[in-house]
Design an enzyme around this catalytic site. Sequence first.
Site, short mmCIF file in Angstrom:
data_model
loop_
_atom_site.label_atom_id
_atom_site.label_comp_id
_atom_site.label_asym_id
_atom_site.label_seq_id
_atom_site.Cartn_x
_atom_site.Cartn_y
_atom_site.Cartn_z
CB CYS A 112 -0.94 0.00 1.19
SG CYS A 112 -1.96 -1.47 1.28
CG HIS A 252 -2.99 3.39 2.52
ND1 HIS A 252 -3.55 3.16 1.29
CD2 HIS A 252 -3.08 2.21 3.19
CE1 HIS A 252 -3.96 1.90 1.22
NE2 HIS A 252 -3.69 1.31 2.36
CG ASN A 282 -6.65 -0.64 1.48
OD1 ASN A 282 -5.99 -0.21 0.55
ND2 ASN A 282 -6.12 -1.19 2.56
N1 ACO Z 1 -18.60 -8.26 9.63
C1 ACO Z 1 -19.06 -8.62 10.84
N2 ACO Z 1 -18.26 -9.08 11.82
C2 ACO Z 1 -16.93 -9.16 11.55
C3 ACO Z 1 -16.39 -8.79 10.31
C4 ACO Z 1 -17.28 -8.33 9.32
N3 ACO Z 1 -16.88 -7.95 8.10
N4 ACO Z 1 -15.05 -8.97 10.35
C5 ACO Z 1 -14.75 -9.43 11.56
N5 ACO Z 1 -15.89 -9.55 12.30
C6 ACO Z 1 -16.05 -10.01 13.66
C7 ACO Z 1 -14.96 -10.95 14.10
O1 ACO Z 1 -15.24 -12.28 13.69
C8 ACO Z 1 -15.02 -10.79 15.59
O2 ACO Z 1 -16.07 -11.56 16.08
P1 ACO Z 1 -15.93 -12.33 17.49
O3 ACO Z 1 -15.72 -11.25 18.51
O4 ACO Z 1 -17.24 -13.04 17.59
O5 ACO Z 1 -14.74 -13.22 17.33
C9 ACO Z 1 -15.39 -9.33 15.79
O6 ACO Z 1 -15.95 -8.90 14.52
C10 ACO Z 1 -14.22 -8.43 16.10
O7 ACO Z 1 -13.15 -8.74 15.20
P2 ACO Z 1 -11.82 -7.94 15.22
O8 ACO Z 1 -10.92 -8.46 14.14
O9 ACO Z 1 -11.30 -7.89 16.62
O10 ACO Z 1 -12.35 -6.50 14.82
P3 ACO Z 1 -11.60 -5.13 14.87
O11 ACO Z 1 -12.32 -4.22 15.75
O12 ACO Z 1 -10.13 -5.29 15.08
O13 ACO Z 1 -11.82 -4.62 13.41
C11 ACO Z 1 -10.61 -4.39 11.37
C12 ACO Z 1 -11.28 -5.34 12.31
C13 ACO Z 1 -11.64 -3.43 10.79
C14 ACO Z 1 -9.98 -5.18 10.21
C15 ACO Z 1 -9.54 -3.60 12.16
O14 ACO Z 1 -8.70 -4.47 12.86
C16 ACO Z 1 -8.71 -2.76 11.26
O15 ACO Z 1 -9.18 -1.79 10.72
N6 ACO Z 1 -7.43 -3.07 11.13
C17 ACO Z 1 -6.57 -2.35 10.23
C18 ACO Z 1 -6.39 -3.18 9.08
C19 ACO Z 1 -6.59 -2.48 7.78
O16 ACO Z 1 -7.14 -1.42 7.64
N7 ACO Z 1 -6.10 -3.17 6.78
C20 ACO Z 1 -6.21 -2.73 5.48
C21 ACO Z 1 -5.16 -3.39 4.72
S1 ACO Z 1 -3.68 -3.05 5.30
C22 ACO Z 1 -3.08 -1.81 4.53
O17 ACO Z 1 -3.70 -1.19 3.74
C23 ACO Z 1 -1.77 -1.49 4.91
#
Ligand code: ACO
Length: 326
Positions: A112, A252, A282
């Site tokens: 990215c 980004h 993204n």
């Molecule tokens: N819909 C519904 N529920 C979901 C989804 C979804 N799409 N995805 C995950 N969940 C659930 C999980 O299964 C989990 O359920 P559980 O508690 O029953 O086990 C719950 O939601 C929480 O999951 P987490 O992974 O802890 O959620 P978090 O609050 O961390 O959010 C996210 C996840 C949005 C991916 C966050 O961690 C994030 O934004 N991370 C940054 C990653 C990013 O932006 N990456 C982009 C690519 S990287 C780059 O560009 C460099």
Amino acid sequence: MRHAIIIGTGSYLPDNRLTNDDLAKLVDTSDEWITSRTGIKERRISTGETTSDLAYEAGKRALSSSKLSAEELDLIICATITPDSFMPSVACIVQQRLGAYHAAAFDLTAACTGLIYAMAVATSFIENGMYKNILVIGAETLSKTLDWSDRSTCVLFGDGSGAMILSSSEQKSGIMNVILSSDGGKREHLCLPAIPMANPFVKKDETDFRPTISMNGQEVFKFAVRSITDLVKSVLAKTGLKEDDIKYVVAHQANARIIEHAAKFLGISLDKFFMNLDRYGNTSAATIGIALDEMVQNKLLKSGDRLILVGFGGGMTSGVVLVEWN
Ligand code: ACO
């Protein structure tokens, strides 16, 4: 001393819109979950266009806005982690399709952060006098690398392309400062494997293997917030500028919450952070180029405005470019 100035921008997105409600028909998710955790409302997903198709369209638009002809290009760099093939490069395909017969061309991989790395490389070629006009493209079709049954990743990404023309100028503006950084020790947090090691001497059978993106979301989140915060502070310190001297920060476009946290840590108003991730998700190496082109289309930038472009991504990689608009 020669400076690299931005003389044209362009972007291209596939027509096919996939909303959060559409996604909720594919995996167990909801508009409420995706919007509240990421800020993303919809993304564009290719119905067959390849990365080089998107790169070509964005490149063509950047070229047209720069008023240069394709023959005047000396170099084409395409930042991508989703090329059509390992060989030939996307940049070589674009070179032929544009008719940029005098240009050298290669792809660059920094996930990215790819566009920021490509801008850094282009700037150094221009500053050392080797090239005059360089087309820099960030283009991705991440949709082909997603596990569409994994709700934790497939909701985050989209396809698209953003491009710019960097050109040599005597004018002391344009790309004023660049900082790049990498931390290979954190590489397992964000992965997209390539062809598995296989030959008559390798025992393991991986014939059914399909490469898809995997991610430790929380680790990436922390890395992202820290990278934006540290790099913006560093580039301000290096240039002796203050937050008030900056018109916009273009980070980004991965997740609105990442940007909101970074803005809070930096003490910079969220209004200065341009965001369009609600509409495109993204698009990896493409996000900053698409954002910059939208800002130009919407006439948000005027001569003398200073902007900070800051990226982070797999590798892990990160980087920042300070631009004074010309
Ligand atoms: N819909 C519904 N529920 C979901 C989804 C979804 N799409 N995805 C995950 N969940 C659930 C999980 O299964 C989990 O359920 P559980 O508690 O029953 O086990 C719950 O939601 C929480 O999951 P987490 O992974 O802890 O959620 P978090 O609050 O961390 O959010 C996210 C996840 C949005 C991916 C966050 O961690 C994030 O934004 N991370 C940054 C990653 C990013 O932006 N990456 C982009 C690519 S990287 C780059 O560009 C460099």
